[in-house]
Design a protein around this motif. Structure first.
Motif, PDB file in Angstrom:
ATOM      1  N   ASN A  18       1.626  13.135   3.969  1.00  0.00           N
ATOM      2  CA  ASN A  18       0.970  14.204   3.049  1.00  0.00           C
ATOM      3  C   ASN A  18       1.510  13.621   1.725  1.00  0.00           C
ATOM      4  O   ASN A  18       2.036  14.621   1.011  1.00  0.00           O
ATOM      5  CB  ASN A  18       1.458  15.522   3.351  1.00  0.00           C
ATOM      6  N   ARG A  19       0.960  12.392   1.237  1.00  0.00           N
ATOM      7  CA  ARG A  19       1.178  12.340  -0.223  1.00  0.00           C
ATOM      8  C   ARG A  19       0.152  10.955  -0.430  1.00  0.00           C
ATOM      9  O   ARG A  19      -0.444  10.225   0.507  1.00  0.00           O
ATOM     10  CB  ARG A  19       2.623  11.747  -0.344  1.00  0.00           C
ATOM     11  N   SER A  20      -0.014  10.835  -1.824  1.00  0.00           N
ATOM     12  CA  SER A  20      -0.767   9.632  -2.314  1.00  0.00           C
ATOM     13  C   SER A  20      -0.006   8.242  -1.984  1.00  0.00           C
ATOM     14  O   SER A  20       1.158   8.251  -1.724  1.00  0.00           O
ATOM     15  CB  SER A  20      -1.136   9.936  -3.709  1.00  0.00           C
ATOM     16  N   ILE A  21      -0.703   7.307  -1.616  1.00  0.00           N
ATOM     17  CA  ILE A  21      -0.199   6.018  -1.100  1.00  0.00           C
ATOM     18  C   ILE A  21      -1.292   4.950  -1.783  1.00  0.00           C
ATOM     19  O   ILE A  21      -2.235   5.078  -1.951  1.00  0.00           O
ATOM     20  CB  ILE A  21      -0.255   5.977   0.459  1.00  0.00           C
ATOM     21  N   LYS A  22      -0.564   3.933  -1.930  1.00  0.00           N
ATOM     22  CA  LYS A  22      -1.269   2.656  -2.531  1.00  0.00           C
ATOM     23  C   LYS A  22      -1.767   1.815  -1.211  1.00  0.00           C
ATOM     24  O   LYS A  22      -1.126   1.744  -0.282  1.00  0.00           O
ATOM     25  CB  LYS A  22      -0.505   1.853  -3.448  1.00  0.00           C
ATOM     26  N   VAL A  23      -2.874   0.718  -1.313  1.00  0.00           N
ATOM     27  CA  VAL A  23      -3.425   0.018  -0.465  1.00  0.00           C
ATOM     28  C   VAL A  23      -2.383  -0.690   0.168  1.00  0.00           C
ATOM     29  O   VAL A  23      -2.243  -1.124   1.484  1.00  0.00           O
ATOM     30  CB  VAL A  23      -4.617  -0.658  -0.810  1.00  0.00           C
ATOM     31  N   GLU A  24      -1.261  -1.184  -0.476  1.00  0.00           N
ATOM     32  CA  GLU A  24      -0.309  -2.336  -0.294  1.00  0.00           C
ATOM     33  C   GLU A  24       0.704  -1.560   0.692  1.00  0.00           C
ATOM     34  O   GLU A  24       1.389  -2.304   1.312  1.00  0.00           O
ATOM     35  CB  GLU A  24       0.574  -2.993  -1.300  1.00  0.00           C
ATOM     36  N   HIS A  25       0.785  -0.504   0.665  1.00  0.00           N
ATOM     37  CA  HIS A  25       1.694   0.189   1.512  1.00  0.00           C
ATOM     38  C   HIS A  25       1.153   0.551   2.854  1.00  0.00           C
ATOM     39  O   HIS A  25       1.818   1.509   3.653  1.00  0.00           O
ATOM     40  CB  HIS A  25       2.174   1.386   0.594  1.00  0.00           C
ATOM     41  N   LEU A  26      -0.117   0.580   3.045  1.00  0.00           N
ATOM     42  CA  LEU A  26      -0.879   1.044   4.439  1.00  0.00           C
ATOM     43  C   LEU A  26      -0.242   0.418   5.518  1.00  0.00           C
ATOM     44  O   LEU A  26       0.061  -0.987   5.332  1.00  0.00           O
ATOM     45  CB  LEU A  26      -2.157   0.791   4.318  1.00  0.00           C
ATOM     46  N   GLN A  27       0.055   1.021   6.685  1.00  0.00           N
ATOM     47  CA  GLN A  27       0.682   0.332   7.980  1.00  0.00           C
ATOM     48  C   GLN A  27      -0.290   0.529   9.051  1.00  0.00           C
ATOM     49  O   GLN A  27      -1.165   1.571   8.875  1.00  0.00           O
ATOM     50  CB  GLN A  27       1.959   0.800   8.154  1.00  0.00           C
ATOM     51  N   VAL A  28      -0.282  -0.260  10.062  1.00  0.00           N
ATOM     52  CA  VAL A  28      -1.103   0.117  11.466  1.00  0.00           C
ATOM     53  C   VAL A  28      -0.663   1.450  11.891  1.00  0.00           C
ATOM     54  O   VAL A  28       0.281   1.519  11.902  1.00  0.00           O
ATOM     55  CB  VAL A  28      -0.816  -1.059  12.271  1.00  0.00           C
ATOM     56  N   GLY A  29      -1.791   2.218  12.231  1.00  0.00           N
ATOM     57  CA  GLY A  29      -1.408   3.494  12.842  1.00  0.00           C
ATOM     58  C   GLY A  29      -1.634   4.641  11.804  1.00  0.00           C
ATOM     59  O   GLY A  29      -1.643   5.841  12.093  1.00  0.00           O
TER      60      GLY A  29
END
Length: 89
Positions: free
Chosen positions: A7-18
């Motif tokens: 439940n927060r904003s995230i950057k593309v480089e911090h995306l994980q599988v799932g």
């Protein structure tokens, strides 16, 4: 209690599988493959940015209208909101 990992904003480089995310335009995705940096220049981004990410478009199934489908989505310059993160221990 609110899980601060979700439940927060995230950057593309911090995306994980799932990860389940909502992006600009209220599109709902589940990440199937982690993002990777571009290695060859493109007309639009040059050498910077990430390749399109393989994900599951869950937009229609959330409303009971259709089925999930695999797509490639370009998360560069998108506002990404992390909804759910699977714990891969």
């Amino acid at each position: 209690m609110i899980n601060m990992e979700q439940n927060r904003s995230i950057k593309v480089e911090h995306l994980q599988v799932g990860d389940e995310v909502i992006v600009t335009g209220l599109r709902y995705f589940k990440i199937l493959r982690a993002p990777t940096l571009r290695t060859t220049p493109t007309r639009i981004y040059g050498c910077t940015g990430y390749k399109s990410v393989k994900c599951l478009d869950m937009q229609l199934s959330k409303f009971g209208i259709g089925e999930d489908r695999q797509v490639y989505y370009d998360f560069n310059y998108s506002n990404i909101w992390l909804v759910k993160r699977e714990n891969n221990n």
